[in-house]
Write a protein that holds these residues in place. Structure first.
Motif, PDB file in Angstrom:
ATOM      1  N   ILE A   1       0.845  -1.185   0.000  1.00  0.00           N
ATOM      2  CA  ILE A   1       0.000   0.000   0.000  1.00  0.00           C
ATOM      3  C   ILE A   1       0.886   1.241   0.000  1.00  0.00           C
ATOM      4  O   ILE A   1       2.049   1.201   0.411  1.00  0.00           O
ATOM      5  CB  ILE A   1      -0.956   0.040   1.216  1.00  0.00           C
ATOM      6  N   GLU A   2       0.306   2.344  -0.434  1.00  0.00           N
ATOM      7  CA  GLU A   2       1.012   3.615  -0.449  1.00  0.00           C
ATOM      8  C   GLU A   2       1.267   4.085   0.982  1.00  0.00           C
ATOM      9  O   GLU A   2       0.395   3.996   1.846  1.00  0.00           O
ATOM     10  CB  GLU A   2       0.168   4.644  -1.187  1.00  0.00           C
ATOM     11  N   CYS A   3       2.481   4.580   1.223  1.00  0.00           N
ATOM     12  CA  CYS A   3       2.821   5.132   2.530  1.00  0.00           C
ATOM     13  C   CYS A   3       2.591   6.638   2.487  1.00  0.00           C
ATOM     14  O   CYS A   3       3.112   7.330   1.613  1.00  0.00           O
ATOM     15  CB  CYS A   3       4.279   4.833   2.866  1.00  0.00           C
ATOM     16  N   HIS A   4       1.821   7.162   3.433  1.00  0.00           N
ATOM     17  CA  HIS A   4       1.462   8.576   3.439  1.00  0.00           C
ATOM     18  C   HIS A   4       2.325   9.420   4.370  1.00  0.00           C
ATOM     19  O   HIS A   4       2.059  10.604   4.543  1.00  0.00           O
ATOM     20  CB  HIS A   4      -0.011   8.736   3.798  1.00  0.00           C
ATOM     21  N   LYS A   5       3.362   8.828   4.955  1.00  0.00           N
ATOM     22  CA  LYS A   5       4.261   9.603   5.815  1.00  0.00           C
ATOM     23  C   LYS A   5       5.247  10.381   4.959  1.00  0.00           C
ATOM     24  O   LYS A   5       5.402  10.122   3.763  1.00  0.00           O
ATOM     25  CB  LYS A   5       5.014   8.663   6.750  1.00  0.00           C
ATOM     26  N   ASP A   6       5.947  11.327   5.593  1.00  0.00           N
ATOM     27  CA  ASP A   6       6.997  12.077   4.902  1.00  0.00           C
ATOM     28  C   ASP A   6       8.188  11.166   4.647  1.00  0.00           C
ATOM     29  O   ASP A   6       8.504  10.295   5.468  1.00  0.00           O
ATOM     30  CB  ASP A   6       7.456  13.267   5.757  1.00  0.00           C
ATOM     31  N   HIS A   7       8.849  11.384   3.521  1.00  0.00           N
ATOM     32  CA  HIS A   7      10.031  10.601   3.158  1.00  0.00           C
ATOM     33  C   HIS A   7      11.188  11.557   2.967  1.00  0.00           C
ATOM     34  O   HIS A   7      11.317  12.185   1.921  1.00  0.00           O
ATOM     35  CB  HIS A   7       9.740   9.771   1.901  1.00  0.00           C
TER      36      HIS A   7
ATOM     37  N   GLY B   1      10.534  10.233  -5.410  1.00  0.00           N
ATOM     38  CA  GLY B   1      11.056   8.939  -5.802  1.00  0.00           C
ATOM     39  C   GLY B   1      12.466   8.924  -6.348  1.00  0.00           C
ATOM     40  O   GLY B   1      13.139   9.953  -6.430  1.00  0.00           O
ATOM     41  N   PRO B   2      12.898   7.728  -6.753  1.00  0.00           N
ATOM     42  CA  PRO B   2      14.285   7.524  -7.155  1.00  0.00           C
ATOM     43  C   PRO B   2      14.619   8.013  -8.560  1.00  0.00           C
ATOM     44  O   PRO B   2      15.790   8.053  -8.932  1.00  0.00           O
ATOM     45  CB  PRO B   2      14.444   6.005  -7.062  1.00  0.00           C
ATOM     46  N   ASP B   3      13.624   8.359  -9.348  1.00  0.00           N
ATOM     47  CA  ASP B   3      13.881   8.789 -10.719  1.00  0.00           C
ATOM     48  C   ASP B   3      13.832  10.304 -10.889  1.00  0.00           C
ATOM     49  O   ASP B   3      14.262  10.832 -11.912  1.00  0.00           O
ATOM     50  CB  ASP B   3      12.872   8.137 -11.678  1.00  0.00           C
ATOM     51  N   ASP B   4      13.287  11.006  -9.895  1.00  0.00           N
ATOM     52  CA  ASP B   4      13.163  12.463  -9.960  1.00  0.00           C
ATOM     53  C   ASP B   4      13.840  13.053  -8.730  1.00  0.00           C
ATOM     54  O   ASP B   4      13.178  13.491  -7.790  1.00  0.00           O
ATOM     55  CB  ASP B   4      11.681  12.854 -10.018  1.00  0.00           C
ATOM     56  N   CYS B   5      15.174  13.014  -8.743  1.00  0.00           N
ATOM     57  CA  CYS B   5      15.921  13.477  -7.593  1.00  0.00           C
ATOM     58  C   CYS B   5      17.182  14.213  -8.053  1.00  0.00           C
ATOM     59  O   CYS B   5      17.538  14.161  -9.227  1.00  0.00           O
ATOM     60  CB  CYS B   5      16.286  12.303  -6.682  1.00  0.00           C
ATOM     61  N   GLU B   6      17.795  14.875  -7.115  1.00  0.00           N
ATOM     62  CA  GLU B   6      19.004  15.645  -7.400  1.00  0.00           C
ATOM     63  C   GLU B   6      20.225  14.715  -7.376  1.00  0.00           C
ATOM     64  O   GLU B   6      20.272  13.764  -6.595  1.00  0.00           O
ATOM     65  CB  GLU B   6      19.184  16.748  -6.355  1.00  0.00           C
ATOM     66  N   GLU B   7      21.195  15.026  -8.220  1.00  0.00           N
ATOM     67  CA  GLU B   7      22.444  14.263  -8.212  1.00  0.00           C
ATOM     68  C   GLU B   7      23.030  14.308  -6.803  1.00  0.00           C
ATOM     69  O   GLU B   7      23.069  15.352  -6.164  1.00  0.00           O
ATOM     70  CB  GLU B   7      23.425  14.867  -9.211  1.00  0.00           C
TER      71      GLU B   7
ATOM     72  N   GLY C   1      17.903   6.448  -7.933  1.00  0.00           N
ATOM     73  CA  GLY C   1      18.044   5.180  -8.630  1.00  0.00           C
ATOM     74  C   GLY C   1      17.719   3.955  -7.792  1.00  0.00           C
ATOM     75  O   GLY C   1      17.758   2.838  -8.287  1.00  0.00           O
ATOM     76  N   ALA C   2      17.392   4.145  -6.522  1.00  0.00           N
ATOM     77  CA  ALA C   2      17.111   3.007  -5.635  1.00  0.00           C
ATOM     78  C   ALA C   2      15.608   2.737  -5.600  1.00  0.00           C
ATOM     79  O   ALA C   2      14.837   3.582  -5.171  1.00  0.00           O
ATOM     80  CB  ALA C   2      17.626   3.299  -4.227  1.00  0.00           C
ATOM     81  N   GLU C   3      15.202   1.579  -6.052  1.00  0.00           N
ATOM     82  CA  GLU C   3      13.783   1.199  -6.022  1.00  0.00           C
ATOM     83  C   GLU C   3      13.323   0.854  -4.607  1.00  0.00           C
ATOM     84  O   GLU C   3      12.130   0.854  -4.331  1.00  0.00           O
ATOM     85  CB  GLU C   3      13.518   0.030  -6.964  1.00  0.00           C
ATOM     86  N   GLU C   4      14.275   0.494  -3.740  1.00  0.00           N
ATOM     87  CA  GLU C   4      13.964   0.186  -2.341  1.00  0.00           C
ATOM     88  C   GLU C   4      14.794   1.097  -1.451  1.00  0.00           C
ATOM     89  O   GLU C   4      15.970   1.345  -1.731  1.00  0.00           O
ATOM     90  CB  GLU C   4      14.284  -1.279  -2.022  1.00  0.00           C
TER      91      GLU C   4
ATOM     92  N   TRP D   1       9.478   1.583  -4.323  1.00  0.00           N
ATOM     93  CA  TRP D   1       8.920   2.634  -5.173  1.00  0.00           C
ATOM     94  C   TRP D   1       8.045   2.016  -6.260  1.00  0.00           C
ATOM     95  O   TRP D   1       8.460   1.103  -6.969  1.00  0.00           O
ATOM     96  CB  TRP D   1      10.028   3.457  -5.820  1.00  0.00           C
ATOM     97  N   MET D   2       6.806   2.494  -6.377  1.00  0.00           N
ATOM     98  CA  MET D   2       5.899   2.112  -7.458  1.00  0.00           C
ATOM     99  C   MET D   2       5.396   3.421  -8.060  1.00  0.00           C
ATOM    100  O   MET D   2       4.788   4.226  -7.355  1.00  0.00           O
ATOM    101  CB  MET D   2       4.752   1.258  -6.934  1.00  0.00           C
ATOM    102  N   SER D   3       5.653   3.638  -9.339  1.00  0.00           N
ATOM    103  CA  SER D   3       5.408   4.950  -9.934  1.00  0.00           C
ATOM    104  C   SER D   3       3.970   5.435  -9.787  1.00  0.00           C
ATOM    105  O   SER D   3       3.743   6.633  -9.681  1.00  0.00           O
ATOM    106  CB  SER D   3       5.828   4.964 -11.402  1.00  0.00           C
ATOM    107  N   GLU D   4       3.001   4.555  -9.760  1.00  0.00           N
ATOM    108  CA  GLU D   4       1.599   4.970  -9.613  1.00  0.00           C
ATOM    109  C   GLU D   4       1.241   5.333  -8.176  1.00  0.00           C
ATOM    110  O   GLU D   4       0.287   6.068  -7.941  1.00  0.00           O
ATOM    111  CB  GLU D   4       0.658   3.872 -10.094  1.00  0.00           C
ATOM    112  N   TYR D   5       1.987   4.791  -7.207  1.00  0.00           N
ATOM    113  CA  TYR D   5       1.629   4.963  -5.804  1.00  0.00           C
ATOM    114  C   TYR D   5       2.664   5.719  -4.995  1.00  0.00           C
ATOM    115  O   TYR D   5       2.391   6.138  -3.878  1.00  0.00           O
ATOM    116  CB  TYR D   5       1.403   3.601  -5.148  1.00  0.00           C
ATOM    117  N   GLY D   6       3.871   5.849  -5.486  1.00  0.00           N
ATOM    118  CA  GLY D   6       4.948   6.433  -4.710  1.00  0.00           C
ATOM    119  C   GLY D   6       5.612   5.377  -3.851  1.00  0.00           C
ATOM    120  O   GLY D   6       5.666   4.202  -4.207  1.00  0.00           O
TER     121      GLY D   6
END
Length: 130
Positions: A32-38, A48-54, A60-63, A73-78
Motif C-alpha cells: 500500500i502507499e505510505c502517506h508519511k513524509d520521506h 522517488g528515485p527517478d526524480d531526484c538531485e544528483e 536510482g534506488a527502487e527500495e 517505489w511504485m510509480s503509480e503509488y509512490g
C-alpha cells in the motif's frame, strides 16, 4: 508482486461467487502507499528515485528505508510498504477478472498466479498437474 493463490468459485443463487485464498507472508507481498513524509538528511524524497538531485542517496534506488520501514517505489503509488492484508482479496476487479477466467469451469478450487503491474491486477490460471 507475483505469487500463487487459490481462486474459489462457488454457486451463489443463479450465478457464482469468487473468493481468493491467500498464502500469506512471505509468499504474498501486497503493498500500500505510505502517506508519511520521506526525507533523508532533511532532503525530500517523496518524488522517488527517478526524480531526484544528483547526490541524493536514494537516487536510482527502487527500495529504501524511511522512518524505520523498508519501502518499494511504485510509480503509480509512490513509496509503498507491505499491506496488512492481501490486496487481491479485496480488489474491485476480482469478480470480473475471476468470472472471465473461470467462465467455462465448474465450481471448485483453482490455483492462480496473482500479478500486479503498478495498479493493474491480473489472474493467471495455473494448470494442475495430474
Amino acid at each position: 508482486m507475483t505469487d500463487e493463490h487459490i481462486l474459489v468459485k462457488t454457486a451463489a443463487g443463479i450465478g457464482f461467487a469468487y473468493t481468493i485464498e491467500c498464502p500469506g507472508r512471505p509468499d504474498c507481498d501486497s503493498r500500500i502507499e505510505c502517506h508519511k513524509d520521506h526525507k533523508v538528511d532533511g532532503r525530500d524524497a517523496d518524488d522517488g528515485p527517478d526524480d531526484c538531485e544528483e547526490g541524493d542517496p536514494w537516487c536510482g534506488a527502487e527500495e529504501w528505508e524511511f522512518h524505520g520501514a523498508f519501502h518499494l517505489w511504485m510509480s503509480e503509488y509512490g513509496w509503498t510498504i507491505p499491506a496488512g492484508d492481501c490486496g487481491a482479496k479485496t480488489h474491485p476487479w476480482l469478480y470480473d477478472t475471476a468470472s472471465d477466467l473461470l467462465h467455462d469451469r465448474p465450481p471448485g478450487r483453482y490455483p492462480v498466479r496473482v500479478s500486479w503491474a503498478e495498479e493493474i491486477f491480473d489472474l493467471d490460471l495455473l494448470e494442475v498437474q495430474p
